[in-house]
Design an enzyme around this catalytic site. Sequence first.
Site, PDB file in Angstrom:
ATOM      1  N   ARG A  23       0.837  -1.214   0.000  1.00  0.00           N
ATOM      2  CA  ARG A  23       0.000   0.000   0.000  1.00  0.00           C
ATOM      3  C   ARG A  23       0.869   1.260   0.000  1.00  0.00           C
ATOM      4  NH1 ARG A  23      -1.490   3.099   4.507  1.00  0.00           N
ATOM      5  NH2 ARG A  23      -3.497   4.166   4.386  1.00  0.00           N
ATOM      6  N   ASP A 130      11.760 -13.735   9.966  1.00  0.00           N
ATOM      7  CA  ASP A 130      13.014 -14.223  10.557  1.00  0.00           C
ATOM      8  C   ASP A 130      13.915 -13.116  11.133  1.00  0.00           C
ATOM      9  OD1 ASP A 130      12.119 -16.652   9.616  1.00  0.00           O
ATOM     10  OD2 ASP A 130      13.446 -16.669   7.874  1.00  0.00           O
ATOM     11  N   ARG A 256       3.290 -17.211  10.851  1.00  0.00           N
ATOM     12  CA  ARG A 256       3.404 -16.347   9.664  1.00  0.00           C
ATOM     13  C   ARG A 256       2.137 -15.539   9.371  1.00  0.00           C
ATOM     14  NH1 ARG A 256       7.037 -19.319   5.701  1.00  0.00           N
ATOM     15  NH2 ARG A 256       5.440 -19.129   4.119  1.00  0.00           N
TER      16      ARG A 256
END
Length: 323
Positions: A23, A130, A256
């Site tokens: 965005r 990560d 996730r």
Amino acid sequence: MRIKTIGIMTSGGDAPGMNACVRAVTRAAIYEQWKVFGIYRGWEGLISGDIKELNTEDVSNIIQRGGTILKTARSEEFRSEEGRAKAAENLRKFNIDALVVIGGNGSLSGAEALAREQDVTVIGIPGTIDNDLYGTDSTIGYDTALNTIVECVDKIRDTATSHDRIFFVEVMGRDAGFLAQNSAIAAGAEAAIIPEDKTDIDQLATFIGRGIRKSKNSSIVIVSEKDGGAMHYAERVRTEYPEFGVRVSILGYLQRGGKPSAYDRILASRLGVASINALKEGQRNVMVGIKNDQIVYVPIARAAKLDKPIDKELINDLYVLSI
Ligand code: F6P
């Protein structure tokens, strides 16, 4: 070169906040009156030409959503020079002057190879749970994933305490222990087993050797997914210390997904705008990152190749706090 058109893609593992970043990049570019093409399914989509123009409305109502509206993939074909040549052909076909890539280590390495071989201008944005990219204090998605882990471990602790058990909780992070080490501190775990601290000490023996069960009846150990992860350590305890009740919980893809935290939305928005500012300033082939709350530009080759060290004080802090 004056930029008129950019391409934007997400690549590698999805991470919460990628949408907020798509965005921001789209809107900041349109603000400059540039054209924006969304490239779908990462490098796969660039090779096959899965490319569509984005306007401001296309990125409405996505700042709060996990995953990535552009979709993502791990591309085998892009690993070859021929694959990258095909990708560059499509960039030329759509008159794309610069490519903004949101992704982790592998994605930024790919971007670096594309820039070097095909003389394409790329800007990298660190997007991975990560947190393993050199040159930036944080990556988009890391804060959200960390919070998800802590929420899960808080729940696991209820069972660990009620049943007097040792829980090995496996978390993601690939070769990096940021998620494991920091979630262990935040969730009050007894230990973390991380790849960065594996040199010559047996972390499990150290943990048991500290007599953890003398003062506590239950304990939680956070284990990085590498090298057999939690199962490996649980098996060892079962054979070497059969007196303990042991359980494993692998958090997996829960880490996730989900709504990005406020921190990740702000980071994603800032880095998205920064990528367009970098192009306006004539920067090429850099990753935009954040250091001490300031935007920085890091040569993409360094960001992709160098290891990001974990602060060893964190290891000591956890050790001190788990007595
Ligand atoms: O890089 C993000 C990550 O979630 C790692 O923590 C994990 O090792 C890997 O991706 C899993 O990848 P995949 O989605 O391809 O199974």
